[in-house]
Design a protein around this motif. Sequence first.
Motif: not given
Length: 429
Positions: A250-278
């Motif tokens: 998710g961090k790697m997709h930040l700051g690169h446009g709308a598509t990357d923001s959507a992918i970043a959101y996807t990975w952050f959501s999954i990481a959160n559901a997997s227990g990653h605190k940040q």
Amino acid sequence: MSNLVIGLSLTGILLGWVLIRYFSASKQQDQMVAEQRIKDAKYQRVLESAKAAEREEKIFKAQTGHVASQLSLAKEYELTNIQKAIEWYAQAAEQDNDLAQNALARLCRLNQDDPDGAAKSKYWELVVRAKSKQPEALFELGRYQVRGFGCGVDIEAGIENITAAAEKDHIAAQQFLGDWYVAEMNPKKVPFMAFCWRLRSAINEDAAGCIKTAFCYQTGLGVEKDRICAIYWLERAAELGSSEAQYLAGKMHLGHGATDSAIAYTWFSIANASGHKQAKIERDEVVQYISIESILNVQNVANSIFKLLKKQPIPAHKVIELLDRVYGRDGYRPPEEMLEAASVGQLDEGLYLQLLEESNVEEAFDSSLTYEVSAEADKPSDEITNVAAPDDAQTDEQQNTNNETAAKEYQQQNWATSWDNFSVEMDKS
């Protein structure tokens, strides 16, 4: 009367002769006993001298490397002086004698005068086990030798044993070498070798190896920096269920446009559901760069991927291909020739550059977001919480401001802090 005198005289004479003979025989017997004692004493001295000479010869032979003499002396000392026994067994063990090595594994821990006795016993146990070329024993023995744990420091022999284990696809050994070739204590750093060993553990589907390979591409460690390659290996680790890799993807997709923001959101959501605190904090930050019309579709994609990941193990690239298809990405894959060469330890810098040039990989993500949501996507489940959209749609000016702010924050970020759990360090015991 005369006859009586004559008889008594004869009897006296006979008795005197008997007494003389008795005392003479007794004296002779005493002389013989004394002579025998002298002979026995001389014999004993000769025997002791011979034994002493034999022992001196044994000690001399043992000191000059005669294994049988070393073992004999060690056996003699086992019941009387365990320290001496260990010293002689150690000399035989250094000549690769099995009996001595097994004896040291048994005796060292019994030496109460040696605080490192237990470590030495463990070391010799590993020496014995490593002879059968067990990868785990080779790796542990190598670590002991590199650190001087239970033995003298022998970095060359340690790395040789660890490499032997790594060649047998022992993951921990491969990770160790990936760190070793860039470690501060290594006087002969070879960053490309560090990359190769990390890549090899990644090929063996180790999540940590995938993340470390991505780190090489992100920072230019041993290879040229390549964001696309870094993302690929992070997403491979994410497919293997690593919440840290999901967060970093998710961090790697930040700051690169709308598509990357959507992918970043996807990975952050999954990481959160997997227990990653940040991850939740980052997810709630990036959501402002996704349009209200798109957020539900993005959440559906995240939900579908999360369901796939719960069914481990999953086929390689299944999630990556889904993201490629949904978001119109040009799907990067490492050249098969490179992976094959790396998996058998035949990848060198020349071959790597040649294969890289032939593949002509370029970063090519579409700037526009497409919403061809997979048929597997369905309504968001409880595992991934929906994020409420803003009350009002943002103006173009607000959107541009937000994008500029996000890009600035990303550039100012100390990226290495995301890799705290996978920084280069010696494996601790």
